[in-house]
Design a protein around this motif. Structure first.
Motif, PDB file in Angstrom:
ATOM      1  N   ASN A 151      12.982  10.675  -9.255  1.00 38.85           N
ATOM      2  CA  ASN A 151      12.814   9.391  -9.907  1.00 38.85           C
ATOM      3  C   ASN A 151      13.180   8.217  -9.016  1.00 38.85           C
ATOM      4  OD1 ASN A 151      11.922  10.525 -12.263  1.00 38.85           O
ATOM      5  ND2 ASN A 151      13.993  10.841 -13.028  1.00 38.85           N
ATOM      6  N   SER A 152      13.655   8.468  -7.807  1.00 43.84           N
ATOM      7  CA  SER A 152      14.092   7.356  -6.981  1.00 43.84           C
ATOM      8  C   SER A 152      12.928   6.506  -6.476  1.00 43.84           C
ATOM      9  CB  SER A 152      14.926   7.850  -5.806  1.00 43.84           C
ATOM     10  OG  SER A 152      14.160   8.711  -5.008  1.00 43.84           O
ATOM     11  N   LEU A 153      11.757   7.110  -6.279  1.00 45.11           N
ATOM     12  CA  LEU A 153      10.580   6.328  -5.923  1.00 45.11           C
ATOM     13  C   LEU A 153       9.888   5.975  -7.233  1.00 45.11           C
ATOM     14  CD1 LEU A 153       8.938   5.233  -3.552  1.00 45.11           C
ATOM     15  CD2 LEU A 153       7.560   7.285  -3.659  1.00 45.11           C
ATOM     16  N   LYS A 154      10.116   4.783  -7.709  1.00 45.67           N
ATOM     17  CA  LYS A 154       9.710   4.422  -9.067  1.00 45.67           C
ATOM     18  C   LYS A 154       8.326   3.789  -9.130  1.00 45.67           C
ATOM     19  CE  LYS A 154      14.374   3.882 -10.730  1.00 45.67           C
ATOM     20  NZ  LYS A 154      14.418   5.160 -11.368  1.00 45.67           N
ATOM     21  N   ARG A 155       7.483   4.111  -8.202  1.00 44.22           N
ATOM     22  CA  ARG A 155       6.145   3.551  -8.225  1.00 44.22           C
ATOM     23  C   ARG A 155       5.184   4.538  -7.573  1.00 44.22           C
ATOM     24  NH1 ARG A 155       6.009   0.626  -2.870  1.00 44.22           N
ATOM     25  NH2 ARG A 155       8.063   1.028  -2.090  1.00 44.22           N
ATOM     26  N   SER A 156       3.913   4.233  -7.694  1.00 41.65           N
ATOM     27  CA  SER A 156       2.898   5.069  -7.062  1.00 41.65           C
ATOM     28  C   SER A 156       2.947   4.894  -5.554  1.00 41.65           C
ATOM     29  CB  SER A 156       1.518   4.674  -7.563  1.00 41.65           C
ATOM     30  OG  SER A 156       1.429   4.867  -8.945  1.00 41.65           O
ATOM     31  N   LEU A 157       2.517   5.919  -4.851  1.00 41.43           N
ATOM     32  CA  LEU A 157       2.484   5.882  -3.388  1.00 41.43           C
ATOM     33  C   LEU A 157       1.081   5.481  -2.952  1.00 41.43           C
ATOM     34  CD1 LEU A 157       4.350   6.625  -0.970  1.00 41.43           C
ATOM     35  CD2 LEU A 157       3.058   8.731  -0.861  1.00 41.43           C
ATOM     36  N   TRP A 158       0.980   4.348  -2.281  1.00 38.04           N
ATOM     37  CA  TRP A 158      -0.309   3.858  -1.837  1.00 38.04           C
ATOM     38  C   TRP A 158      -0.424   4.061  -0.340  1.00 38.04           C
ATOM     39  CZ3 TRP A 158      -1.501  -1.325  -4.754  1.00 38.04           C
ATOM     40  CH2 TRP A 158      -1.588  -1.054  -6.118  1.00 38.04           C
ATOM     41  N   VAL A 159      -1.602   4.558   0.069  1.00 32.60           N
ATOM     42  CA  VAL A 159      -1.818   4.988   1.451  1.00 32.60           C
ATOM     43  C   VAL A 159      -2.976   4.192   2.049  1.00 32.60           C
ATOM     44  CG1 VAL A 159      -2.407   6.958   2.912  1.00 32.60           C
ATOM     45  CG2 VAL A 159      -1.030   7.310   0.852  1.00 32.60           C
ATOM     46  N   PHE A 160      -2.767   3.704   3.269  1.00 30.32           N
ATOM     47  CA  PHE A 160      -3.842   3.045   4.008  1.00 30.32           C
ATOM     48  C   PHE A 160      -4.248   3.953   5.157  1.00 30.32           C
ATOM     49  CE2 PHE A 160      -5.478   0.261   7.377  1.00 30.32           C
ATOM     50  CZ  PHE A 160      -6.493  -0.372   6.683  1.00 30.32           C
ATOM     51  N   HIS A 161      -5.538   4.241   5.256  1.00 34.74           N
ATOM     52  CA  HIS A 161      -6.058   5.127   6.290  1.00 34.74           C
ATOM     53  C   HIS A 161      -6.603   4.300   7.452  1.00 34.74           C
ATOM     54  CE1 HIS A 161      -9.523   7.875   7.689  1.00 34.74           C
ATOM     55  NE2 HIS A 161      -8.453   8.103   8.409  1.00 34.74           N
ATOM     56  N   ALA A 181       0.120  -1.164   1.172  1.00 32.33           N
ATOM     57  CA  ALA A 181       0.394   0.259   1.386  1.00 32.33           C
ATOM     58  C   ALA A 181       1.875   0.549   1.612  1.00 32.33           C
ATOM     59  CB  ALA A 181      -0.407   0.752   2.586  1.00 32.33           C
ATOM     60  N   ASP A 182       2.268   1.773   1.252  1.00 29.74           N
ATOM     61  CA  ASP A 182       3.591   2.311   1.569  1.00 29.74           C
ATOM     62  C   ASP A 182       3.509   3.237   2.772  1.00 29.74           C
ATOM     63  OD1 ASP A 182       4.859   1.299  -0.889  1.00 29.74           O
ATOM     64  OD2 ASP A 182       3.517   2.744  -1.849  1.00 29.74           O
ATOM     65  N   VAL A 183       2.339   3.849   2.942  1.00 28.43           N
ATOM     66  CA  VAL A 183       2.138   4.853   3.987  1.00 28.43           C
ATOM     67  C   VAL A 183       0.934   4.465   4.832  1.00 28.43           C
ATOM     68  CG1 VAL A 183       1.549   7.267   4.421  1.00 28.43           C
ATOM     69  CG2 VAL A 183       3.117   6.692   2.579  1.00 28.43           C
ATOM     70  N   LEU A 184       1.090   4.583   6.142  1.00 28.53           N
ATOM     71  CA  LEU A 184      -0.017   4.371   7.075  1.00 28.53           C
ATOM     72  C   LEU A 184      -0.435   5.743   7.590  1.00 28.53           C
ATOM     73  CD1 LEU A 184      -1.747   2.310   8.595  1.00 28.53           C
ATOM     74  CD2 LEU A 184       0.083   2.147  10.281  1.00 28.53           C
ATOM     75  N   LEU A 185      -1.666   6.134   7.291  1.00 30.71           N
ATOM     76  CA  LEU A 185      -2.209   7.443   7.670  1.00 30.71           C
ATOM     77  C   LEU A 185      -3.155   7.230   8.847  1.00 30.71           C
ATOM     78  CD1 LEU A 185      -2.197  10.387   6.455  1.00 30.71           C
ATOM     79  CD2 LEU A 185      -4.287   9.745   5.322  1.00 30.71           C
TER      80      LEU A 185
END
Length: 144
Positions: A5-15, A52-56
């Motif tokens: 539950n610590s990440l309280k939001r959706s994970l958005w990824v940029f490719h 984004a949270d993640v850079l792919l």
């Protein structure tokens, strides 16, 4: 898999494709299909690195893309995680001695998670994203 539950939001990824042969890109698209359905966990691709949270990142970094990759990295808000997908992004792969490379992704921007393979299977890519979630949770826990 149980998300904490610590990440309280959706994970958005940029490719970002930095010079890939598109093999890894095809596997990324395959991992988004209903067979794996990562959107049920809130994981989705976004059109801007600012959201984004993640850079792919896929592919070795060619000269023309090095500055763009650095700019996209700086545009991604903190805390962020960088996932490098595929052998070309890790070592240059089949293009390691090409005159047109600035190097693997790790020599241009910091990388947090490596997903090996040429091209990696969708299960490996999803496992890399799960590792990214764990890293983001640690980063967000350090900010508290």
């Amino acid at each position: 898999m149980k998300l904490t539950n610590s990440l309280k939001r959706s994970l958005w990824v940029f490719h970002f494709n930095s010079g890939s042969c598109n093999g890894c890109d095809i596997e990324i698209v395959a991992s988004l299909m209903p067979r794996y359905d990562p959107e049920r966990f809130g994981i989705k691709l976004v059109g801007s690195p600012r959201h984004a949270d993640v850079l792919l990142v896929t592919g070795p970094v060619v000269h023309a893309m090095a500055d763009r990759l650095r700019r996209v990295y700086e545009q991604t808000p903190d805390p962020k995680v960088v996932i490098c997908v595929g052998a070309c992004g890790q070592s240059g792969g089949a293009f390691f001695d090409s005159y047109n490379l600035d190097g693997p992704v790790g020599e241009v921007i910091p990388v947090d998670v490596y997903v090996p393979g040429c091209a990696p299977r969708p299960e490996a890519i999803i496992y890399g994203v799960v590792k990214a979630i764990a890293k983001l949770e640690r980063l967000m826990g350090d900010k508290r």
